[in-house]
Motif scaffolding. Structure first.
Motif, PDB file in Angstrom:
ATOM      1  N   VAL A  28       3.109   3.944  -2.575  1.00  0.00           N
ATOM      2  CA  VAL A  28       2.350   4.794  -1.365  1.00  0.00           C
ATOM      3  C   VAL A  28       1.247   4.026  -1.263  1.00  0.00           C
ATOM      4  O   VAL A  28       0.572   3.689  -0.080  1.00  0.00           O
ATOM      5  N   LEU A  29       0.486   3.604  -2.268  1.00  0.00           N
ATOM      6  CA  LEU A  29      -0.820   3.154  -2.083  1.00  0.00           C
ATOM      7  C   LEU A  29      -0.809   1.584  -1.855  1.00  0.00           C
ATOM      8  O   LEU A  29      -1.924   0.914  -1.518  1.00  0.00           O
ATOM      9  N   ILE A  30       0.198   0.668  -2.063  1.00  0.00           N
ATOM     10  CA  ILE A  30       0.239  -0.626  -1.920  1.00  0.00           C
ATOM     11  C   ILE A  30       0.665  -0.628  -0.462  1.00  0.00           C
ATOM     12  O   ILE A  30       1.754  -0.802   0.060  1.00  0.00           O
ATOM     13  N   ARG A  31      -0.646  -0.936   0.406  1.00  0.00           N
ATOM     14  CA  ARG A  31      -0.385  -1.193   1.733  1.00  0.00           C
ATOM     15  C   ARG A  31      -1.473  -2.245   2.400  1.00  0.00           C
ATOM     16  O   ARG A  31      -1.958  -2.580   1.535  1.00  0.00           O
ATOM     17  N   SER A  32      -1.283  -2.567   3.403  1.00  0.00           N
ATOM     18  CA  SER A  32      -2.114  -3.895   3.872  1.00  0.00           C
ATOM     19  C   SER A  32      -3.815  -3.668   3.615  1.00  0.00           C
ATOM     20  O   SER A  32      -4.294  -4.708   3.781  1.00  0.00           O
ATOM     21  N   ASP A  33      -4.109  -2.475   3.887  1.00  0.00           N
ATOM     22  CA  ASP A  33      -5.500  -2.277   3.844  1.00  0.00           C
ATOM     23  C   ASP A  33      -6.085  -1.761   2.382  1.00  0.00           C
ATOM     24  O   ASP A  33      -6.653  -0.557   2.425  1.00  0.00           O
ATOM     25  N   PRO A  97       3.330  -6.501 -10.997  1.00  0.00           N
ATOM     26  CA  PRO A  97       2.271  -5.699 -10.223  1.00  0.00           C
ATOM     27  C   PRO A  97       1.082  -5.625 -11.144  1.00  0.00           C
ATOM     28  O   PRO A  97      -0.108  -5.260 -10.430  1.00  0.00           O
ATOM     29  N   THR A  98       1.052  -5.090 -12.430  1.00  0.00           N
ATOM     30  CA  THR A  98       0.149  -4.800 -13.314  1.00  0.00           C
ATOM     31  C   THR A  98      -0.840  -6.005 -13.498  1.00  0.00           C
ATOM     32  O   THR A  98      -2.023  -5.692 -13.194  1.00  0.00           O
ATOM     33  N   ILE A  99      -0.592  -7.362 -13.497  1.00  0.00           N
ATOM     34  CA  ILE A  99      -1.474  -8.522 -13.390  1.00  0.00           C
ATOM     35  C   ILE A  99      -2.040  -8.509 -12.329  1.00  0.00           C
ATOM     36  O   ILE A  99      -3.342  -8.956 -12.133  1.00  0.00           O
ATOM     37  N   ARG A 100      -1.473  -8.409 -11.219  1.00  0.00           N
ATOM     38  CA  ARG A 100      -1.850  -8.584  -9.667  1.00  0.00           C
ATOM     39  C   ARG A 100      -2.873  -7.532  -9.545  1.00  0.00           C
ATOM     40  O   ARG A 100      -4.038  -7.918  -8.855  1.00  0.00           O
ATOM     41  N   PHE A 101      -2.629  -6.138  -9.998  1.00  0.00           N
ATOM     42  CA  PHE A 101      -3.782  -5.198  -9.669  1.00  0.00           C
ATOM     43  C   PHE A 101      -4.952  -5.371 -10.436  1.00  0.00           C
ATOM     44  O   PHE A 101      -5.877  -5.245  -9.830  1.00  0.00           O
ATOM     45  N   LEU A 102      -4.927  -6.093 -11.629  1.00  0.00           N
ATOM     46  CA  LEU A 102      -6.023  -6.290 -12.483  1.00  0.00           C
ATOM     47  C   LEU A 102      -6.824  -7.368 -11.721  1.00  0.00           C
ATOM     48  O   LEU A 102      -8.142  -7.456 -11.758  1.00  0.00           O
ATOM     49  N   SER A 103      -5.995  -8.310 -11.304  1.00  0.00           N
ATOM     50  CA  SER A 103      -6.558  -9.626 -10.862  1.00  0.00           C
ATOM     51  C   SER A 103      -7.410  -9.106  -9.602  1.00  0.00           C
ATOM     52  O   SER A 103      -8.427  -9.456  -9.209  1.00  0.00           O
ATOM     53  N   ALA A 119       0.757 -12.623   1.221  1.00  0.00           N
ATOM     54  CA  ALA A 119       1.963 -12.923   0.543  1.00  0.00           C
ATOM     55  C   ALA A 119       2.146 -12.202  -0.771  1.00  0.00           C
ATOM     56  O   ALA A 119       3.098 -11.609  -1.301  1.00  0.00           O
ATOM     57  N   GLU A 120       0.912 -11.991  -1.421  1.00  0.00           N
ATOM     58  CA  GLU A 120       0.814 -11.437  -2.785  1.00  0.00           C
ATOM     59  C   GLU A 120       1.190  -9.807  -2.873  1.00  0.00           C
ATOM     60  O   GLU A 120       1.897  -9.473  -3.566  1.00  0.00           O
ATOM     61  N   LEU A 121       0.663  -9.293  -1.722  1.00  0.00           N
ATOM     62  CA  LEU A 121       0.834  -7.872  -1.612  1.00  0.00           C
ATOM     63  C   LEU A 121       2.206  -7.587  -1.074  1.00  0.00           C
ATOM     64  O   LEU A 121       2.892  -6.732  -1.693  1.00  0.00           O
ATOM     65  N   ALA A 122       2.916  -8.483  -0.239  1.00  0.00           N
ATOM     66  CA  ALA A 122       4.277  -8.630  -0.100  1.00  0.00           C
ATOM     67  C   ALA A 122       5.136  -8.558  -1.258  1.00  0.00           C
ATOM     68  O   ALA A 122       6.154  -7.714  -1.462  1.00  0.00           O
ATOM     69  N   THR A 126       7.827  -5.807  -2.983  1.00  0.00           N
ATOM     70  CA  THR A 126       8.944  -5.968  -3.575  1.00  0.00           C
ATOM     71  C   THR A 126       9.329  -5.589  -4.803  1.00  0.00           C
ATOM     72  O   THR A 126      10.274  -5.224  -5.161  1.00  0.00           O
ATOM     73  N   TYR A 127       8.580  -5.957  -5.896  1.00  0.00           N
ATOM     74  CA  TYR A 127       8.531  -5.519  -7.153  1.00  0.00           C
ATOM     75  C   TYR A 127       8.411  -4.246  -7.410  1.00  0.00           C
ATOM     76  O   TYR A 127       9.398  -3.552  -8.137  1.00  0.00           O
ATOM     77  N   VAL A 128       7.540  -3.192  -6.728  1.00  0.00           N
ATOM     78  CA  VAL A 128       7.552  -1.926  -6.961  1.00  0.00           C
ATOM     79  C   VAL A 128       8.564  -1.248  -6.196  1.00  0.00           C
ATOM     80  O   VAL A 128       9.235  -0.280  -6.784  1.00  0.00           O
TER      81      VAL A 128
END
Length: 151
Positions: A28-33, A97-103, A119-122, A126-128
């Motif tokens: 739910v939290l992974i959105r464009s904004d 996703p964990t690595i990306r969230f931290l980054s 692109a990273e968000l998309a 997909t992973y989640v």
């Protein structure tokens, strides 16, 4: 009746339901904004994801060793191994996703106007989504296993 088996089963189920809730929250939290506050929240939620996953493993081992069915029931049951494989796949899928969230969180704290690349968000979405889909197999295998299938 064995109280140990009951307590382990209760904790195991509560932890698995908690993990399902965390995967849902991340989805739910992974959105464009993604604001800096949301990124920080995602990192915290993801930290709990890891803690709960480890607790599931510990309690699950306890169920295998101290449960009423005995370890033989689990070791020779292919439904059990399918459930373990699904859990492991979900865990492996959660690494990116964990690595990306931290980054993203680090970059947002350095640069207040940071925007997560689309692109990273998309990719993380997909992973989640894939994690959630495979996670749904875990209770299917568990229910089948509890009824003697796969033994």
């Amino acid at each position: 009746m064995d109280t140990t088996d009951l307590v382990l089963a209760i904790f195991h189920h509560l932890l698995v339901f908690s993990l399902a809730g965390i995967i849902g929250a991340e989805f739910v939290l992974i959105r464009s904004d993604l604001s800096a506050a949301t990124l920080k929240r995602l990192v915290g939620i993801d930290r709990h994801y890891g803690i709960i996953a480890m607790l599931i493993i510990v309690v699950g081992i306890g169920r295998v060793v101290y449960g009423l069915k005995g370890w033989e029931f689990y070791v020779y049951n292919w439904m059990f191994w399918a459930k373990i494989a699904a859990f492991a796949i979900v865990g492996l899928l959660s690494i990116i996703p964990t690595i990306r969230f931290l980054s993203w969180n680090t970059q947002a704290s350095i640069s207040p106007g940071y925007q997560v690349p689309a692109a990273e968000l998309a990719s993380v979405r997909t992973y989640v989504r894939t994690e959630a889909s495979i996670f749904l197999l875990i209770p299917v295998f568990a229910a089948a296993m509890a009824r003697g299938y796969g033994y």
